[in-house]
Enzyme design. Structure first.
Site, PDB file in Angstrom:
ATOM      1  N   GLY A  44      -3.585   1.360   1.573  1.00 53.88           N
ATOM      2  CA  GLY A  44      -3.456   1.123   0.151  1.00 53.88           C
ATOM      3  C   GLY A  44      -3.771  -0.310  -0.215  1.00 53.88           C
ATOM      4  O   GLY A  44      -3.537  -1.237   0.566  1.00 53.88           O
ATOM      5  N   SER A  45      -4.324  -0.509  -1.412  1.00 56.32           N
ATOM      6  CA  SER A  45      -4.523  -1.863  -1.908  1.00 56.32           C
ATOM      7  C   SER A  45      -3.165  -2.480  -2.265  1.00 56.32           C
ATOM      8  O   SER A  45      -2.152  -1.794  -2.356  1.00 56.32           O
ATOM      9  CB  SER A  45      -5.435  -1.838  -3.136  1.00 56.32           C
ATOM     10  OG  SER A  45      -6.723  -1.358  -2.800  1.00 56.32           O
ATOM     11  N   GLY A  46      -3.152  -3.786  -2.447  1.00 56.16           N
ATOM     12  CA  GLY A  46      -1.916  -4.493  -2.743  1.00 56.16           C
ATOM     13  C   GLY A  46      -1.385  -5.295  -1.580  1.00 56.16           C
ATOM     14  O   GLY A  46      -0.393  -6.011  -1.725  1.00 56.16           O
ATOM     15  N   HIS A  47      -2.069  -5.193  -0.406  1.00 61.22           N
ATOM     16  CA  HIS A  47      -1.637  -5.930   0.784  1.00 61.22           C
ATOM     17  C   HIS A  47      -2.622  -7.040   1.159  1.00 61.22           C
ATOM     18  O   HIS A  47      -2.609  -7.524   2.279  1.00 61.22           O
ATOM     19  CB  HIS A  47      -1.490  -4.977   1.971  1.00 61.22           C
ATOM     20  CG  HIS A  47      -0.593  -3.814   1.712  1.00 61.22           C
ATOM     21  ND1 HIS A  47       0.707  -3.966   1.312  1.00 61.22           N
ATOM     22  CD2 HIS A  47      -0.816  -2.469   1.779  1.00 61.22           C
ATOM     23  CE1 HIS A  47       1.265  -2.776   1.149  1.00 61.22           C
ATOM     24  NE2 HIS A  47       0.353  -1.850   1.415  1.00 61.22           N
TER      25      HIS A  47
ATOM     26  N   HIS B 148       5.781  -1.865   1.276  1.00 59.37           N
ATOM     27  CA  HIS B 148       5.673  -1.169  -0.002  1.00 59.37           C
ATOM     28  C   HIS B 148       6.966  -1.310  -0.808  1.00 59.37           C
ATOM     29  O   HIS B 148       7.148  -0.624  -1.816  1.00 59.37           O
ATOM     30  CB  HIS B 148       5.391   0.325   0.211  1.00 59.37           C
ATOM     31  CG  HIS B 148       4.189   0.596   1.052  1.00 59.37           C
ATOM     32  ND1 HIS B 148       4.276   0.820   2.399  1.00 59.37           N
ATOM     33  CD2 HIS B 148       2.877   0.659   0.729  1.00 59.37           C
ATOM     34  CE1 HIS B 148       3.056   1.021   2.881  1.00 59.37           C
ATOM     35  NE2 HIS B 148       2.198   0.927   1.896  1.00 59.37           N
TER      36      HIS B 148
END
Length: 330
Positions: free
Chosen positions: A53-56, A218
């Site tokens: 997932g993006s955001g990391h 997350h």
């Protein structure tokens, strides 16, 4: 909601367009969500593909380049990429030497990478896989069967990527990656919750004056919630939790990683405390990396990852690398 975005629905696409403009050494397919090193496939080399997932960020797209990943597949924020992305990435980087998938242990990532492996193998591509599950904080968390994959992902991608760059065969590159994962442990701490663009508010409630010990990337719950602690107290807790799970018998690589909103001033101070604890425990430090590498959007906090290394793993760690987020020796 105070975010430097247009609308939540285009956050990932906008970021990919910006990445393409900043790094001409990468081929960024915005529509299909695949980031590939421009010279791929490299003859005689195993391709390395990872994603999540993006955001990391900079994980994973920031680690694409010589000496590390051949391609990365970004999903929506905190959401696994889909099998077609991964199969497309594998096809783009396969030189005939095979492709290694580096997969963080989250249920969606595992299922989708497994399906992608079947798709790629149907096309005649040999696939290996390394499952990263280094987090010692909890088992069977919200997104996970077993331990979560966190900071050790960087160690796996760098060291296995160096082995691939040397022309080592798929079986050996996979074996090296698994050795790195088996030799690594991580522990994270959150000082604040993160905010996803779609939700526009914190993903969990963390009252003022409290912190979460053992957080996931997350925003998953950790071991326990406590009143705010000093940097030294947090280092004592995190490093001791790691060493209880992995009694030291070799020098370690140290990653002191920011979760996205913690300034380097604080991270370097935290690193000083981590190094103090390791010294008190008699653990020799081979190399140290400090910075924001495996993040959780705007979460304040940090994680510690230790990887026990022998001479061969350390040699591969020191090998040249040239990516947007990690580079030396070139």
């Amino acid at each position: 909601m105070r975010m430097l975005i247009n609308v939540p629905e285009t956050v990932v696409a906008d970021a990919l367009r910006g990445m393409a403009a900043a790094y001409p050494d990468l081929t960024v397919d915005v529509e299909n969500r695949v980031i590939v090193r421009r010279d791929a496939p490299v003859a005689g080399q195993v391709g390395l593909v990872s994603g999540g997932g993006s955001g990391h960020e900079p994980l994973h797209g920031g680690f694409v380049g010589p000496g590390m990943l051949s391609a990365a597949c970004p999903g929506e924020v905190f959401t696994s990429p889909v099998p077609d992305q991964m199969a497309r990435a594998a096809a783009a980087v396969d030189s005939g030497a095979g492709v290694l998938f580096v997969v963080k242990n989250y249920t969606g990532d595992v299922l989708n990478f497994d399906m992608a492996a079947e798709l790629a193998e149907d096309e005649g591509i040999r696939i290996g896989k390394v499952l990263v599950n280094d987090d010692v904080a909890v088992t069977d968390s919200l997104f996970t069967a077993g331990r979560r994959g966190t900071g050790a992902t960087l160690f796996v991608e760098k060291i296995a990527g160096a082995a691939a760059a040397e022309g080592q065969p798929l079986e050996r590159v996979e074996s090296v990656g698994r050795q790195v994962n088996d030799s690594s442990r991580s522990f994270g701490v959150a000082l604040s919750a993160c905010t996803t663009p779609a939700k526009g508010s914190p993903t969990f409630d963390l009252p003022d004056g409290e912190l979460e010990l053992g957080i996931g990337i997350h925003g998953e719950p950790g071991r326990e919630r406590r009143a705010m602690m000093t940097s030294g107290e947090i280092a004592d807790f995190a490093v001791n939790a790691i060493l209880e799970d992995m009694p030291p018998h070799a020098p370690v690589l140290v990653l002191v990683n920011g979760m996205g909103a913690t300034p380097l001033l604080e991270l370097f101070g935290f690193n000083a405390e981590v190094q103090r604890v390791l010294g008190e425990r008699g653990v020799p430090v081979a190399r140290t990396l400090v910075g924001n590498y495996v993040t959780s959007l705007d979460m304040a906090g940090a994680s510690v990852t230790l990887c026990q290394v022998d001479e061969e793993l350390l040699r591969l760690w020191d090998a040249p690398v040239k990516t947007p987020a990690l580079r030396w020796g070139m």
